[in-house]
Write an enzyme that holds these catalytic residues in place. Sequence first.
Site, short mmCIF file in Angstrom:
data_model
loop_
_atom_site.label_atom_id
_atom_site.label_comp_id
_atom_site.label_asym_id
_atom_site.label_seq_id
_atom_site.Cartn_x
_atom_site.Cartn_y
_atom_site.Cartn_z
N TYR A 75 -16.28 -7.17 34.04
CA TYR A 75 -17.00 -6.01 34.56
C TYR A 75 -16.38 -5.53 35.86
O TYR A 75 -16.28 -4.34 36.12
CB TYR A 75 -18.49 -6.34 34.78
CG TYR A 75 -19.29 -5.10 35.09
CD1 TYR A 75 -19.83 -4.35 34.06
CD2 TYR A 75 -19.46 -4.67 36.41
CE1 TYR A 75 -20.53 -3.19 34.32
CE2 TYR A 75 -20.15 -3.49 36.68
CZ TYR A 75 -20.69 -2.76 35.64
OH TYR A 75 -21.37 -1.60 35.90
N PHE A 127 -9.19 26.52 34.64
CA PHE A 127 -9.29 25.73 33.42
C PHE A 127 -10.78 25.53 33.15
O PHE A 127 -11.57 25.39 34.07
CB PHE A 127 -8.58 24.37 33.54
CG PHE A 127 -8.64 23.62 32.24
CD1 PHE A 127 -7.85 23.99 31.17
CD2 PHE A 127 -9.56 22.59 32.07
CE1 PHE A 127 -7.97 23.36 29.94
CE2 PHE A 127 -9.67 21.94 30.84
CZ PHE A 127 -8.87 22.32 29.78
N THR A 128 -11.15 25.49 31.86
CA THR A 128 -12.56 25.51 31.46
C THR A 128 -13.43 24.51 32.22
O THR A 128 -14.34 24.88 32.95
CB THR A 128 -12.67 25.25 29.94
OG1 THR A 128 -11.94 24.07 29.63
CG2 THR A 128 -12.10 26.42 29.15
N ASP A 218 -4.23 19.40 39.77
CA ASP A 218 -4.62 19.09 38.39
C ASP A 218 -3.32 18.65 37.71
O ASP A 218 -2.51 19.47 37.30
CB ASP A 218 -5.23 20.32 37.72
CG ASP A 218 -5.70 20.02 36.30
OD1 ASP A 218 -5.22 19.02 35.72
OD2 ASP A 218 -6.55 20.77 35.78
N LYS A 261 -3.40 13.58 28.13
CA LYS A 261 -2.28 14.50 27.89
C LYS A 261 -0.97 13.75 28.19
O LYS A 261 -0.57 12.89 27.42
CB LYS A 261 -2.40 15.76 28.75
CG LYS A 261 -3.78 16.42 28.93
CD LYS A 261 -4.65 16.59 27.78
CE LYS A 261 -5.99 17.26 27.95
NZ LYS A 261 -6.43 17.90 29.12
N ARG A 385 -7.91 30.56 22.67
CA ARG A 385 -7.91 30.57 24.13
C ARG A 385 -7.95 32.04 24.53
O ARG A 385 -6.94 32.67 24.82
CB ARG A 385 -6.66 29.89 24.72
CG ARG A 385 -6.69 28.37 24.59
CD ARG A 385 -7.43 27.70 25.74
NE ARG A 385 -8.78 27.29 25.41
CZ ARG A 385 -9.32 26.13 25.80
NH1 ARG A 385 -8.63 25.24 26.45
NH2 ARG A 385 -10.58 25.87 25.54
N PHE A 451 -17.01 27.74 23.57
CA PHE A 451 -15.97 27.70 22.54
C PHE A 451 -16.05 26.45 21.68
O PHE A 451 -15.64 26.45 20.54
CB PHE A 451 -14.58 27.81 23.17
CG PHE A 451 -14.26 26.77 24.21
CD1 PHE A 451 -14.67 26.93 25.52
CD2 PHE A 451 -13.57 25.62 23.86
CE1 PHE A 451 -14.40 25.96 26.47
CE2 PHE A 451 -13.29 24.65 24.82
CZ PHE A 451 -13.72 24.81 26.12
C1 LIG Z 1 -7.72 18.55 29.50
C2 LIG Z 1 -7.67 19.14 30.83
C3 LIG Z 1 -8.65 18.86 31.79
C4 LIG Z 1 -9.90 18.05 31.49
O1 LIG Z 1 -9.61 16.78 31.08
P1 LIG Z 1 -10.48 15.98 29.99
O2 LIG Z 1 -9.77 14.68 29.90
O3 LIG Z 1 -10.44 16.75 28.73
O4 LIG Z 1 -11.85 15.84 30.53
C5 LIG Z 1 -8.49 19.42 33.05
N1 LIG Z 1 -7.45 20.21 33.33
C6 LIG Z 1 -6.50 20.51 32.43
C7 LIG Z 1 -5.37 21.40 32.81
C8 LIG Z 1 -6.58 19.99 31.15
O5 LIG Z 1 -5.65 20.33 30.25
#
Ligand SMILES: *Cc1c(COP(=O)(O)O)cnc(C)c1O
Length: 459
Positions: A75, A127-128, A218, A261, A385, A451
Amino acid sequence: MKKIKQSWAEPYKIKMVELLKMTTVAQRKKALKEAGYNTFLLKSEDVYIDLLTDSGTSAMSDRQWAGMMMGDEAYAGSRNFYHLEDVVKEVYGYKYLIPTHQGRGAENILSKILIKKGDIIPGNMYFTTTRLHQELAGGKFEDVIIDEAHDSESNFPFKGNVDLNKLKSLIKKYGAPKIPYVSMATSVNMAGGQPISMKNLKELRALTKKHHIKIIHDMTRVAENAYFIQQKEKGYADRSIKSIVKEICSLTDGATMSAKKDALVNIGGFLAVNDYDVYEEARNMVVVYEGLHTYGGLAGRDMEAMAIGIKESVADEHIKARIGQVIYLGEKMMQYGVPIVQPIGGHGIFVDAKKFLPHIPQDQFPAQTLAAEMYLDSGVRTMERGVVSAGRKANGDNYYPKLELVRFTIPRRVYTQAHMDVIAESAARVYERRDSIKGMKMVYEPKYLRFFQARFEKL
Ligand SMILES: *Cc1c(COP(=O)(O)O)cnc(C)c1O
């Protein structure tokens, strides 16, 4: 004698395969209708080539899988956490690490700590999830990306750059104390995976330093951004991806990462900062939202796979093959006349739906329509998008983004060149019958990030 071309190729071979279900047009027609013409609502089983996202869809290496077996599921104080911490320090250079279940977990914590009600958050395109967390924390996002980013035809190599004049006017208008940080993304997702140049980032650093404004990175696709700097920016041709990545990070104060990613894992993320006080607060807050600060919602084995994946992600030969495959697909689509965003970005091909379906007005969702048609044609799943993803403003009006795109996102190390051929040919077929394609209407709209779950009907 003619010089023979030297192709890129994958720096790995295949050890295990995943079998796919092949479907008929009739089956896909039915599946699409049941999914409300939203590719997010299709069952993965009904998809042949899945280009919905490059998020969490990478193939892990044998070393990462071996790492999974080395999970220390304590943990507190898992060995894998300390390994991850060492790797983040070594590869990215950030001092303090807070693991989170994925990128948005880090965005939530960071936004709550740094943003006060009424603050302004400038960024190189929204970004969303990032913008939503900024807004939920009481801030307002302001787009400061260069105009070229909104022009699908501009061939400018660094469309992810920040327009420093736009940022200066915001500082003048609101005053620097109202701007806690600039939200700077590498390889800007919503612009089509477009990179920011080192030169621009250095200028951004100088300007923000003068006004005591932080830069939060980011860094979801930082290695892919580094590749474009290596290939296109003066003075970087002989530099390794690893050293460019570290230089980018050194020009920022902290970062949120979706390790799903670049970092080649199926789940995971983190918040990394250099400021001890921010770290201290984040370490307290992560316990509320994610888990203890040495696991942040992840299993030990997930952190181990992430640590190994980060190191693999900054290898020159990996990135060259990764982006080489994306460029191969893009060039093939261009040969068929399919209108795509140029230059080709790092993680996928973005088709310009306004140009593809010029007869469908934006409020009849051209990109959503095109994504549905692609699935129908070949079982290739892509993502909208455009106006659906952009959502609504606080006052309820739709955002109408200039770019109305369909994203063909390429998972890392998953598909072959033959798959790329099938995708390009399918896009070409849909393009050929574009005049007969009709738009759609939205019949169900969720309140947040619509979306993901919205439903549509054909007009
Ligand atoms: C995917 C993504 C996020 C959010 O990350 P999650 O792991 O999906 O929560 C933030 N910024 C960018 C540019 C992304 O592509």
